[in-house]
Design an enzyme around this catalytic site. Structure first.
Site, PDB file in Angstrom:
ATOM      1  N   HIS A  16       0.772  -1.069   0.095  1.00 22.14           N
ATOM      2  CA  HIS A  16      -0.125   0.005  -0.023  1.00 22.14           C
ATOM      3  C   HIS A  16       1.073   1.304   0.011  1.00 22.14           C
ATOM      4  O   HIS A  16       1.921   1.422   0.721  1.00 22.14           O
ATOM      5  CB  HIS A  16      -0.839  -0.137   1.146  1.00 22.14           C
ATOM      6  CG  HIS A  16      -1.986   1.212   1.479  1.00 22.14           C
ATOM      7  ND1 HIS A  16      -2.701   1.606   0.441  1.00 22.14           N
ATOM      8  CD2 HIS A  16      -1.777   1.917   2.550  1.00 22.14           C
ATOM      9  CE1 HIS A  16      -3.333   2.735   0.784  1.00 22.14           C
ATOM     10  NE2 HIS A  16      -2.991   2.941   1.998  1.00 22.14           N
ATOM     11  N   ASP A  48      -1.522   6.057  -5.448  1.00 22.56           N
ATOM     12  CA  ASP A  48      -2.328   6.965  -5.731  1.00 22.56           C
ATOM     13  C   ASP A  48      -2.072   7.919  -6.948  1.00 22.56           C
ATOM     14  O   ASP A  48      -0.905   8.310  -6.714  1.00 22.56           O
ATOM     15  CB  ASP A  48      -2.641   7.909  -4.103  1.00 22.56           C
ATOM     16  CG  ASP A  48      -3.047   7.048  -3.144  1.00 22.56           C
ATOM     17  OD1 ASP A  48      -4.102   6.482  -3.103  1.00 22.56           O
ATOM     18  OD2 ASP A  48      -2.105   6.710  -2.412  1.00 22.56           O
ATOM     19  N   HIS A 104      -0.700  11.155  -2.780  1.00 20.54           N
ATOM     20  CA  HIS A 104      -1.918  10.701  -2.007  1.00 20.54           C
ATOM     21  C   HIS A 104      -2.658  12.037  -1.496  1.00 20.54           C
ATOM     22  O   HIS A 104      -3.715  12.199  -1.852  1.00 20.54           O
ATOM     23  CB  HIS A 104      -1.514   9.849  -0.728  1.00 20.54           C
ATOM     24  CG  HIS A 104      -2.844   9.621  -0.068  1.00 20.54           C
ATOM     25  ND1 HIS A 104      -3.149  10.421   0.991  1.00 20.54           N
ATOM     26  CD2 HIS A 104      -3.717   8.507  -0.182  1.00 20.54           C
ATOM     27  CE1 HIS A 104      -4.356  10.084   1.413  1.00 20.54           C
ATOM     28  NE2 HIS A 104      -4.547   8.757   0.817  1.00 20.54           N
TER      29      HIS A 104
END
Length: 216
Positions: free
Chosen positions: A48, A78, A91
């Protein structure tokens, strides 16, 4: 008799509500089939933001460390667009938390954004060269080009400017249509991406999950 009429009216209202909801959500829980390839054996480890607890999040250095040190080839990241329309891996809407700079990503050009140090808030430099060496915010294309052996989950973040078309273009240009699955937690943005790139794999938005659970 009155009780039966009341029950019938209630059932009619419920049916009408279900029909309306079905029309509103119709198809949202069912992304089009795409040519998606994931031959990794289970269990599949996904990093992640490039292993944000271990390395400076959403940086090329972090992604490389995940692959080289942990044999993790499925990377979550992201995406936002800069003022000049370049998809970058970032992000937050603003740069303060991870870079120590100030300002919104969408108000900065790529050149200005890459003057910042994306590893400033993280104590562990994944390259082992010391914190004095700045880590740049990567473009989405640079990540794809550097790690063609990997698979990616792309979360297109909300905000301006819209970048669904730019993200789709980068996926196609880098030949990652079978290795990158894209989408957004923001439903409207997820729908726009699907409309622009129906051949590319997408993931569920939150509203799509609701539709899937209700109308599967």
């Amino acid at each position: 008799m009155a009780e039966w009429l009341a029950l019938a009216a209630l059932l009619a209202l419920l049916a009408r509500g279900a029909f309306w909801l079905g029309q509103e959500l119709r198809g949202w829980g069912y992304p089009p089939r795409a040519d998606w390839e994931l031959p990794l054996p289970p269990p599949i480890l996904v990093a992640h933001r490039g292993g944000k607890g271990l390395y400076p999040e959403n940086t090329l250095e972090a992604f490389r460390a995940c692959v080289e040190r942990h044999d993790c080839r499925f990377l979550g990241l992201d995406v936002r667009c800069t003022r000049d329309g370049v998809p970058v891996v970032f992000h937050d809407a603003t740069v303060e938390r991870t870079t120590g700079g100030t300002g919104a990503v969408h108000e900065m050009t790529l050149a200005a954004l890459q003057q910042l140090d994306a590893g400033r808030s993280h104590t562990d430099d994944p390259r082992g060269v010391g914190a004095h060496e700045p880590i740049r915010v990567p473009t989405l294309e640079a990540v794809f080009r550097a790690l063609p052996q990997c698979w990616f989950i792309l979360d297109i973040k909300p905000g301006q400017p819209p970048c669904e078309a730019e993200v789709a273009a980068v996926i196609r240009r880098c030949g990652m249509s079978r290795r990158a699955i894209a989408g957004s937690s923001v439903h409207g943005r997820a729908l726009r991406f699907r409309a622009l790139a129906p051949e590319l794999p997408t993931f569920f938005s939150r509203r799509s999950v609701l539709a899937f659970l209700l109308f599967r």
